[in-house]
Every structure is written in structure tokens, then in C-alpha cells.
Design an enzyme around this catalytic site. Structure first.
Site, short mmCIF file in Angstrom:
data_model
loop_
_atom_site.label_atom_id
_atom_site.label_comp_id
_atom_site.label_asym_id
_atom_site.label_seq_id
_atom_site.Cartn_x
_atom_site.Cartn_y
_atom_site.Cartn_z
N GLY A 208 101.97 50.85 107.43
CA GLY A 208 102.85 51.90 106.95
C GLY A 208 102.83 53.21 107.70
O GLY A 208 102.49 53.26 108.86
N SER A 209 103.21 54.28 107.03
CA SER A 209 103.23 55.67 107.49
C SER A 209 104.65 56.20 107.72
O SER A 209 105.53 55.91 106.95
CB SER A 209 102.34 55.90 108.69
OG SER A 209 101.00 55.89 108.25
#
Length: 202
Positions: A166-167
Site C-alpha cells: 500500500g501507501s
């Protein structure tokens, strides 16, 4: 052939194999632990899934799956950021054609990617001259994997890297664009390689 219904991002198998290797001896000595390790291995492959995408013939497109979390001016440029949740595809794609000038790794913190403080997180900045793609690590996702290097010629929708688990991925648009040109708004869901952020400037 992987036997999976989708391809797996480069590096995804590394995480999965470590969990699968743990599951084998654990199956004998600690079956519940083996089940957890097996689930984590399968989850790692799913997190790193790499489905095919069909880019539109025009426009600057979203570099990541997720929801638009940042829209702001930076001097005469407009930054549009996409927050990737753990359930989103983590492959990042070129917003449009361009030549990679530099790929710059910038160490930093690991704040939640949806917070304002995430601007100071570890980043990889892919400078394509007229536009930049900024891969930003989060508190959990600490592995940014760019696939490109200086001199590479990119086409719209090309895979340019991934962030494990993610991020956030931002695109700094060419100076020809302003907020009035945006085809997306904050909170809107976008798909990497397919959703247009802006139409081509005339």
C-alpha cells in the site's frame, strides 16, 4: 505459468515463499501456526497481484489504484495524490508517455500515508521532465520498488514500479494544467492505467 488467475508483481513471491517455508515445519509441530503462515503467504500473493489494464488513448491517467487523497498547487504545478489501501492493487503505472530523467530515492519517516505528515516519508521520485511520479511509503509499507531507470522511454499505462502493501502515489502534473482541468475530485476512486486525471492539453 503461476497457476494463479493473475500475474504477481516482481518481489511478491519473495514474501510468499518465506511464509510457505515456515508453514511446512509448522504443520508438524504447530498446525495453527502453519495455517496462519499459509494464509499470510496466500495474502502476500494477492497483495502483489498484477492485473492487465487497458489505458485510454488520451489524457494523463492515474498512476495507482485507490482514492484521490491529495489535490494541491505547488508553485505553478498541480499535485494529485492517490492513497492505496491494503486491498488495492499496488502496481504503479506511467501517467502518460515520457522519458525518465532521474529516479531519486529520498529517505524519510514512515507516517500513515493518509496523513499530512506523509509528505516527509521515504519516497522515490521518478522525474520525467514535464511530470513527476512520487512513490511514498507509509507506516507499514516500507518497500518501494521502482522498475525504471534514467533514459527509459515510457508509454501511457506502462508498469513503473510497486509499493509493497500500500501507501500513496502522487503525480506532479505539467504546468499547463490547473484545478479546472481535473476530471477527478478528492475522495474519488481511481484505477491505475485507466482512469483519466486530466485530458490532453490543446
Amino acid at each position: 505459468m503461476t497457476g494463479l488467475p493473475y500475474a504477481v508483481a516482481s518481489g511478491g513471491w519473495r514474501y510468499a515463499i518465506a511464509y510457505f517455508a515456515l508453514a511446512l515445519p509448522a504443520a508438524v509441530f504447530a498446525p495453527p501456526l502453519a495455517a496462519v503462515a499459509l494464509a499470510l503467504g496466500v495474502g502476500s500473493l494477492w497483495f502483489h497481484r498484477d492485473p492487465e489494464r487497458t489505458p485510454p488513448e488520451s489524457g494523463i491517467i492515474a498512476p495507482a489504484d485507490g482514492h484521490i487523497s491529495v489535490i494541491r498547487e505547488e508553485g505553478d504545478r498541480l499535485r494529485v495524490g492517490t492513497f492505496m489501501n491494503v486491498t488495492d492493487v499496488h502496481i504503479n503505472r506511467a501517467p502518460t508517455a515520457g522519458t525518465v530523467k532521474t529516479v531519486d530515492h529520498r529517505p524519510g519517516a514512515y507516517k500513515p500515508a493518509f496523513s499530512k505528515d506523509s509528505d516527509r516519508n521515504e519516497q522515490v521520485v521518478i522525474d520525467c521532465g514535464e511530470y513527476h511520479v512520487i512513490q511514498i511509503a507509509g507506516w507499514f509499507a516500507r518497500r518501494i520498488h521502482p522498475y525504471v531507470e534514467p533514459g527509459d522511454e515510457l508509454v501511457r499505462g506502462q508498469r513503473i514500479g510497486h509499493i509493497s502493501f500500500g501507501s500513496r502515489v502522487d503525480v506532479l502534473l505539467p504546468s499547463a494544467y490547473s484545478r479546472e482541468d481535473l476530471l477527478v475530485e478528492k475522495g474519488e476512486a481511481v484505477t491505475a492505467g485507466e482512469t483519466r486525471i486530466v485530458e490532453d492539453a490543446i
